[in-house]
Design a protein around this motif. Structure first.
Motif, short mmCIF file in Angstrom:
data_model
loop_
_atom_site.label_atom_id
_atom_site.label_comp_id
_atom_site.label_asym_id
_atom_site.label_seq_id
_atom_site.Cartn_x
_atom_site.Cartn_y
_atom_site.Cartn_z
N ASP A 148 0.82 -1.21 0.00
CA ASP A 148 0.00 0.00 0.00
C ASP A 148 0.86 1.26 0.00
O ASP A 148 0.44 2.30 -0.52
CB ASP A 148 -0.90 0.04 1.25
CG ASP A 148 -1.95 -1.03 1.25
OD1 ASP A 148 -2.66 -1.16 0.24
OD2 ASP A 148 -2.08 -1.74 2.27
N ILE A 149 2.04 1.19 0.62
CA ILE A 149 2.83 2.40 0.87
C ILE A 149 3.95 2.59 -0.13
O ILE A 149 4.14 3.68 -0.67
CB ILE A 149 3.40 2.34 2.30
CG1 ILE A 149 2.24 2.39 3.31
CG2 ILE A 149 4.37 3.50 2.55
CD1 ILE A 149 2.66 2.20 4.76
N GLN A 159 17.54 -0.31 2.04
CA GLN A 159 18.55 0.73 1.91
C GLN A 159 18.12 2.01 2.64
O GLN A 159 18.94 2.66 3.30
CB GLN A 159 18.80 1.05 0.42
CG GLN A 159 19.47 -0.06 -0.37
CD GLN A 159 20.88 -0.35 0.10
OE1 GLN A 159 21.60 0.54 0.57
NE2 GLN A 159 21.32 -1.60 -0.04
N LEU A 160 16.84 2.35 2.55
CA LEU A 160 16.33 3.51 3.27
C LEU A 160 16.38 3.30 4.77
O LEU A 160 16.75 4.20 5.53
CB LEU A 160 14.89 3.80 2.83
CG LEU A 160 14.70 4.30 1.40
CD1 LEU A 160 13.23 4.26 1.01
CD2 LEU A 160 15.25 5.71 1.23
N MET A 161 16.02 2.09 5.21
CA MET A 161 16.10 1.77 6.64
C MET A 161 17.53 1.91 7.14
O MET A 161 17.78 2.48 8.22
CB MET A 161 15.59 0.35 6.89
CG MET A 161 14.10 0.16 6.64
SD MET A 161 13.63 -1.59 6.63
CE MET A 161 13.94 -2.07 8.34
N ASP A 187 3.66 12.15 10.86
CA ASP A 187 3.90 13.43 10.19
C ASP A 187 5.38 13.61 9.90
O ASP A 187 6.19 13.79 10.81
CB ASP A 187 3.38 14.56 11.09
CG ASP A 187 3.27 15.88 10.34
OD1 ASP A 187 3.28 15.85 9.10
OD2 ASP A 187 3.18 16.94 10.99
N GLY A 188 5.73 13.56 8.62
CA GLY A 188 7.11 13.79 8.20
C GLY A 188 7.98 12.57 8.10
O GLY A 188 9.13 12.68 7.65
N TRP A 189 7.47 11.40 8.49
CA TRP A 189 8.29 10.19 8.51
C TRP A 189 7.49 8.98 8.05
O TRP A 189 6.29 8.87 8.32
CB TRP A 189 8.80 9.90 9.92
CG TRP A 189 9.54 11.04 10.56
CD1 TRP A 189 8.99 12.07 11.26
CD2 TRP A 189 10.95 11.26 10.53
NE1 TRP A 189 9.97 12.92 11.69
CE2 TRP A 189 11.18 12.45 11.27
CE3 TRP A 189 12.03 10.57 9.99
CZ2 TRP A 189 12.46 12.97 11.45
CZ3 TRP A 189 13.30 11.08 10.18
CH2 TRP A 189 13.51 12.27 10.90
N ILE A 206 12.14 6.82 8.56
CA ILE A 206 12.69 7.29 7.29
C ILE A 206 12.08 8.65 6.97
O ILE A 206 10.85 8.78 6.91
CB ILE A 206 12.39 6.30 6.16
CG1 ILE A 206 12.94 4.91 6.50
CG2 ILE A 206 12.94 6.80 4.84
CD1 ILE A 206 12.41 3.81 5.60
N ARG A 207 12.91 9.65 6.76
CA ARG A 207 12.40 10.99 6.47
C ARG A 207 11.55 10.96 5.20
O ARG A 207 11.93 10.37 4.19
CB ARG A 207 13.55 11.99 6.32
CG ARG A 207 13.09 13.44 6.31
CD ARG A 207 14.28 14.38 6.30
NE ARG A 207 15.07 14.27 7.52
CZ ARG A 207 14.75 14.86 8.67
NH1 ARG A 207 13.64 15.57 8.76
NH2 ARG A 207 15.53 14.73 9.72
N TYR A 208 10.38 11.59 5.27
CA TYR A 208 9.41 11.51 4.17
C TYR A 208 10.00 11.99 2.85
O TYR A 208 9.79 11.37 1.80
CB TYR A 208 8.15 12.31 4.52
CG TYR A 208 7.11 12.26 3.43
CD1 TYR A 208 6.32 11.12 3.28
CD2 TYR A 208 6.94 13.31 2.55
CE1 TYR A 208 5.38 11.05 2.27
CE2 TYR A 208 6.01 13.25 1.53
CZ TYR A 208 5.22 12.12 1.40
OH TYR A 208 4.29 12.05 0.40
N GLN A 209 10.74 13.10 2.88
CA GLN A 209 11.29 13.64 1.64
C GLN A 209 12.21 12.63 0.96
O GLN A 209 12.25 12.56 -0.27
CB GLN A 209 12.05 14.94 1.90
CG GLN A 209 11.17 16.11 2.33
CD GLN A 209 11.01 16.18 3.84
OE1 GLN A 209 11.09 15.16 4.52
NE2 GLN A 209 10.78 17.38 4.35
N GLU A 210 12.93 11.85 1.77
CA GLU A 210 13.83 10.84 1.21
C GLU A 210 13.06 9.66 0.64
O GLU A 210 13.43 9.08 -0.38
CB GLU A 210 14.79 10.36 2.30
CG GLU A 210 15.84 9.37 1.84
CD GLU A 210 17.04 10.05 1.20
OE1 GLU A 210 17.84 9.32 0.59
OE2 GLU A 210 17.17 11.28 1.31
N ALA A 211 11.96 9.31 1.32
CA ALA A 211 11.18 8.15 0.89
C ALA A 211 10.24 8.46 -0.27
O ALA A 211 9.84 7.55 -1.02
CB ALA A 211 10.35 7.62 2.07
#
Length: 223
Positions: A148-149, A159-161, A187-189, A206-211
């Motif tokens: 879903d995400i 890698q993000l983790m 919010d934001g993550w 994980i920071r939202y902008q990165e994900a």
């Protein structure tokens, strides 16, 4: 239609619209429970869902009960939950030589979903921590999964983790050795549960902008 009738109709329509909008959002009731016996203790602080879309409310309440090890009926309400929480605490201090603390927090909400975070800490000779993040769809109540995400491979999620493991104590030496557990967002993550030393589940934030480049995009606000 007279002006007075139009005014009354508009007021009724506005009140109905506000009521419908309110029903689509969550509210919680806070429950605190503390029990001790000898060297054993149990402490819980819980945001228990009290209001929300019906299907989502049921699933969120069931998840809260599962975190606490409560075998609850499908439609458990606040009064029943309070009694069950007391029993869980009493059973723990009667049968376990240790200390348990539980925190369950209503952490995020938008028009499409709601998120709860849980942290359970158990201490006897060592301390073990179990964290979880659960995001529920308001459309049908289902708990969001990786499908879903994310719109990427499991390897990319790892890698993000790894990049956002921060101060988590690692038991593995590289991203590929992680596992991808339950997940949700605040919010934001984006929060993904994975392994760490002395954790049965650790929250990788994980920071939202990165994900964002790897996420599925819905019409809803957060995405």
């Amino acid at each position: 239609m007279t002006k007075l009738f139009r005014y009354i109709f508009a007021c009724v329509f506005l009140l109905c619209s506000l009521s419908s909008a309110a029903e689509n959002f969550f509210d919680v009731e806070g429950y605190n429970c503390q029990k001790s016996k000898g060297e054993s203790s149990f402490s819980a602080q819980v945001d228990f869902p009290s209001v929300g879309p019906a299907a989502c409310l049921i699933q969120a309440r069931q998840w809260v009960c599962e975190v606490l090890g409560i075998d609850a009926p499908l439609r458990v309400d606040g009064a029943m939950f309070a009694r069950l929480l007391q029993k869980v605490a009493e059973d723990y201090v009667d049968s376990v030589q240790g200390r348990r603390t539980v925190e369950i927090e209503w952490a995020f909400e938008d028009p499409d979903c709601v998120t709860f975070l849980a942290t359970v800490k158990d201490r006897d000779s060592v301390e073990w921590t179990s964290q979880d993040c659960a995001t529920f769809s308001k459309a049908d109540g289902h708990r969001l999964t990786a499908d879903d995400i994310f719109n990427c491979s499991e390897s990319q999620i790892k890698q993000l983790m790894w990049k956002y493991r921060d101060g988590l104590p690692m038991e593995v030496g590289k991203a590929d050795d992680l596992y991808v557990g339950d997940m949700g967002f605040i919010d934001g993550w984006v929060v993904v549960i994975g392994p760490a030393h002395n954790y049965t589940g650790a929250a990788y934030k994980i920071r939202y902008q990165e994900a964002e480049p790897y996420l599925k995009h819905y019409a809803g606000g957060y995405y």
